[in-house]
Scaffold this motif. Structure first.
Motif, PDB file in Angstrom:
ATOM      1  N   UNK A   1      -9.539  73.839   6.233  1.00 28.72           N
ATOM      2  CA  UNK A   1      -8.331  73.875   7.059  1.00 28.72           C
ATOM      3  C   UNK A   1      -7.668  72.494   7.075  1.00 28.72           C
ATOM      4  N   UNK A   2      -8.501  71.446   7.210  1.00 31.15           N
ATOM      5  CA  UNK A   2      -7.950  70.090   7.231  1.00 31.15           C
ATOM      6  C   UNK A   2      -7.182  69.790   5.931  1.00 31.15           C
ATOM      7  N   UNK A   3      -7.709  70.320   4.834  1.00 29.57           N
ATOM      8  CA  UNK A   3      -7.077  70.112   3.529  1.00 29.57           C
ATOM      9  C   UNK A   3      -5.684  70.731   3.444  1.00 29.57           C
ATOM     10  N   UNK A   4      -5.424  71.736   4.275  1.00 29.89           N
ATOM     11  CA  UNK A   4      -4.109  72.402   4.247  1.00 29.89           C
ATOM     12  C   UNK A   4      -3.092  71.711   5.153  1.00 29.89           C
ATOM     13  N   UNK A   5      -3.536  70.654   5.863  1.00 29.57           N
ATOM     14  CA  UNK A   5      -2.624  70.022   6.822  1.00 29.57           C
ATOM     15  C   UNK A   5      -1.713  69.011   6.138  1.00 29.57           C
ATOM     16  N   UNK A   6      -0.465  68.978   6.574  1.00 27.22           N
ATOM     17  CA  UNK A   6       0.481  68.007   6.019  1.00 27.22           C
ATOM     18  C   UNK A   6       0.470  66.742   6.883  1.00 27.22           C
ATOM     19  N   UNK A   7       1.214  65.763   6.474  1.00 23.92           N
ATOM     20  CA  UNK A   7       1.318  64.500   7.210  1.00 23.92           C
ATOM     21  C   UNK A   7       1.860  64.774   8.621  1.00 23.92           C
ATOM     22  N   UNK A   8       1.181  64.253   9.636  1.00 18.32           N
ATOM     23  CA  UNK A   8       1.591  64.509  11.015  1.00 18.32           C
ATOM     24  C   UNK A   8       2.630  63.483  11.482  1.00 18.32           C
ATOM     25  N   UNK A   9       3.395  63.825  12.509  1.00 18.73           N
ATOM     26  CA  UNK A   9       4.517  62.962  12.917  1.00 18.73           C
ATOM     27  C   UNK A   9       4.150  61.505  13.199  1.00 18.73           C
ATOM     28  N   UNK A  10       3.016  61.258  13.874  1.00 21.01           N
ATOM     29  CA  UNK A  10       2.687  59.863  14.187  1.00 21.01           C
ATOM     30  C   UNK A  10       2.448  59.073  12.900  1.00 21.01           C
ATOM     31  N   UNK A  11       1.777  59.704  11.920  1.00 21.00           N
ATOM     32  CA  UNK A  11       1.547  59.041  10.631  1.00 21.00           C
ATOM     33  C   UNK A  11       2.880  58.832   9.917  1.00 21.00           C
ATOM     34  N   UNK A  12       3.744  59.812  10.057  1.00 24.51           N
ATOM     35  CA  UNK A  12       5.047  59.718   9.398  1.00 24.51           C
ATOM     36  C   UNK A  12       5.879  58.595  10.005  1.00 24.51           C
ATOM     37  N   UNK A  13       5.793  58.425  11.324  1.00 22.31           N
ATOM     38  CA  UNK A  13       6.519  57.327  11.982  1.00 22.31           C
ATOM     39  C   UNK A  13       6.053  55.978  11.438  1.00 22.31           C
ATOM     40  N   UNK A  14       4.739  55.824  11.301  1.00 21.72           N
ATOM     41  CA  UNK A  14       4.223  54.548  10.767  1.00 21.72           C
ATOM     42  C   UNK A  14       4.704  54.348   9.332  1.00 21.72           C
ATOM     43  N   UNK A  15       4.645  55.430   8.559  1.00 26.27           N
ATOM     44  CA  UNK A  15       5.081  55.305   7.163  1.00 26.27           C
ATOM     45  C   UNK A  15       6.569  54.939   7.087  1.00 26.27           C
ATOM     46  N   UNK A  16       7.383  55.533   7.959  1.00 25.23           N
ATOM     47  CA  UNK A  16       8.821  55.213   7.965  1.00 25.23           C
ATOM     48  C   UNK A  16       9.028  53.711   8.181  1.00 25.23           C
ATOM     49  N   UNK A  17       8.210  53.124   9.070  1.00 22.34           N
ATOM     50  CA  UNK A  17       8.365  51.686   9.337  1.00 22.34           C
ATOM     51  C   UNK A  17       7.994  50.866   8.105  1.00 22.34           C
ATOM     52  N   UNK A  18       6.892  51.245   7.453  1.00 23.92           N
ATOM     53  CA  UNK A  18       6.455  50.475   6.285  1.00 23.92           C
ATOM     54  C   UNK A  18       7.346  50.712   5.079  1.00 23.92           C
ATOM     55  N   UNK A  19       7.545  52.003   4.752  1.00 19.38           N
ATOM     56  CA  UNK A  19       8.245  52.337   3.514  1.00 19.38           C
ATOM     57  C   UNK A  19       9.737  52.007   3.563  1.00 19.38           C
ATOM     58  N   UNK A  20      10.368  52.186   4.717  1.00 18.03           N
ATOM     59  CA  UNK A  20      11.820  52.006   4.789  1.00 18.03           C
ATOM     60  C   UNK A  20      12.220  50.786   5.605  1.00 18.03           C
TER      61      UNK A  20
END
Ligand code: ADP
Ligand code: ZN
Ligand code: MG
Length: 492
Positions: free
Chosen positions: A309-328
């Motif tokens: 089940x964990x393998x089917x999970x996509x990137x969660x919002x909190x992780x995405x927020x951190x990535x937005x700060x780093x990547x963009x």
């Protein structure tokens, strides 16, 4: 702040709110929790029913595997312990929305045990809300009261639509960790984005696929014991929940300051009038006489299952927020606003990749400011369309003011921004000769402001830039305009 709000805020200094939330999520499985009936919101009443969900004698429920996986996924996203063995229980009650006279729920060993969610506090940090549990259950039928549907003229009857009965639900229960109405709204916003991102519920509050009850109490600041709580039922927007909590806190503080006590009760908040009233006191509360569901065997969940089940999970919002700060290279504030819901975050990433400019912050500004404003007016554009427009701004081909007008025309008429700029001569004017001529005219026409500027009122530069923009229908390059104004004023 209004005087009343200020008075309330001052009074709240002495009192600490304690809030715990219970959220029901309808899972977006194809079929019901314990039968194969299809789930379809808005279908003709009583067209998706069968002997199991209508509780005919002698039928047996069979758990929906996908619903179990969805519940596990929600638990993992909320950092919960997942039970390796979980059972169902009967919650007994008698009401027209339940043909069995009980609801199959979970009681002793819910599928998801203690967990937590860290929530952005809006100031670059987070606060933690403990999750008590998240369990599986089935929804009740929908009562349609006379007057709420055009087809029903007879006001002496209510009708039952059994399409909804047996819809898989996950109920998430938080610890009483929430301390302000704003925190309640922030928690719910992140929970909703998280669930939407997982794709396990559409979280549509109007259609009832996300329903929230707020448990509310207050205690004197410094006190460690909790006060008596009341429960605010079923509001259909996060803004109303926030306001309802405010109203209930004020009511409780009023009572306590008059020396009265809080009665455990269920409350209703009317968002149109702001009034809060008691629905029923806890005296009348049910004893549900929970007992183990004899028709269902325990569900066993092994480690391999959880990992699948964990393998089917996509990137969660909190992780995405951190990535937005780093990547963009965005601030935490920008990253949070862009992740207000999954659709906005997806839009932003699509626009950044469609744009030629490397200025991801500029794309963020246009997404957060102009796009969200446009959508408030029920208009929309494609990510590639916004990207094309931002590229023209980044290249200084057009001014921001012209770009805003073009954005509305993209939404309304589907124009191509580059072609329109070309055809209508909307290009930004940064040519000094042309600008100089306009500025001189404006300085001549406003001798009083020129005098005031020379007298030290620097802020008048903004006034002159505005006048130039107006005269040039927004086409002047603001930077070049400002420099030239300052230069020409110095000569006067
Ligand atoms: P009940 O037995 O009335 O259902 P629970 O202990 O199961 O109460 O808690 C239900 C919800 O109420 C949870 O979300 C919990 O965090 C919250 N809660 C419990 N006690 C309080 C309190 N004193 N003030 C505010 N919320 C509370
Ligand atoms: Zn059925
Ligand atoms: Mg309880």
């Amino acid at each position: 702040m209004s005087m009343q709000a200020e008075a309330t805020a001052t009074r709240m200094d002495a009192w600490e709110p304690v809030i715990g939330l219970e959220i029901h999520l309808q899972l977006s499985t194809n079929t019901k929790m314990f039968c194969r009936c299809r789930l379809e919101f808005g279908a003709a009443p009583n067209t998706h029913v069968c002997p199991v969900c209508l509780a005919h004698p002698g039928v047996l429920p069979v758990p929906n595997r996908r619903a179990v996986d969805f519940a596990i996924m929600i638990g993992l996203a909320l950092n919960c312990e997942i039970a390796d063995r979980t059972t169902f229980s009967r919650k007994n009650y008698f009401y027209a929305d339940s043909p069995k006279a009980y609801q199959i729920s979970q009681y002793e060993d819910p599928i998801c045990g203690p967990g937590y969610l860290d929530v952005p506090d809006g100031e670059g940090g987070t606060f933690r809300v403990g999750i008590t549990r998240a369990h599986m259950e089935e929804d009740a039928a929908k009562l349609v009261h006379a007057g709420s549907s055009g087809r029903i003229a007879d006001s002496s009857h209510s009708f039952v639509d059994f399409n909804r009965v047996g819809t898989p639900l996950v109920e998430v229960v938080t610890d009483p960790d929430i301390r302000t109405p704003d925190q309640a709204k922030r928690f719910l916003t992140l929970l909703k984005t998280t669930i939407e991102t997982l794709g396990v519920s559409d979280c549509n509050m109007e259609e009832g696929s996300l329903r929230c009850d707020a448990n509310i109490s207050v205690r004197p600041r410094g006190e460690t014991e909790f006060g008596t709580k009341t429960e605010l039922k079923n509001m259909n927007s996060f803004r109303f929940i926030e306001r309802g909590i405010h109203a209930e806190l004020a009511r409780q503080v009023d009572l306590l300051e008059r020396g009265e006590s809080i009665e455990q009760a269920t409350m209703h908040y009317d968002p149109t009038t702001g009034a809060i009233r008691q629905l029923r006191s806890k005296e009348a509360a049910h004893d549900y006489r929970y007992f183990p569901e004899p028709d269902l065997v325990p569900v066993e969940v092994d480690a391999a299952h959880i990992e699948r089940v964990r393998g089917d999970m996509t990137e969660l919002p909190m992780a995405r927020m951190s990535r937005f700060q780093e990547q963009y290279g965005l601030s935490s504030y920008d990253a949070e606003v862009l992740n207000i819901d999954k659709a906005t975050a997806d839009f932003y990433e699509a626009a950044v990749s469609a744009a030629s400019t490397a200025d991801a912050k500029l794309v963020a500004n246009w997404t957060m400011g102009e796009l969200l404003a446009l959508q408030k007016d029920d208009k929309d554009v494609e990510p590639a369309q916004l990207a094309a427009l931002v590229d023209l701004v980044a290249a200084k081909t057009i001014s921001g003011a012209v770009a805003k007008e073009l954005l509305v025309r993209i939404a309304d008429e589907g124009i191509d921004p580059a072609a329109t700029v070309e055809a209508e001569g909307l290009g930004q004017v940064s040519d000094t000769g042309a600008l100089r001529e306009v500025i001189v005219g404006i300085l001549d026409a406003n001798p009083k402001q020129v005098e005031q500027f020379k007298g030290g009122k620097d802020s008048l530069v903004g006034f002159f830039v505005g006048q130039v923009m107006k005269a040039m229908q927004g086409k002047a390059d603001p930077g070049a305009t400002k420099d030239l104004i300052v230069e020409l004023l110095a000569e006067r």
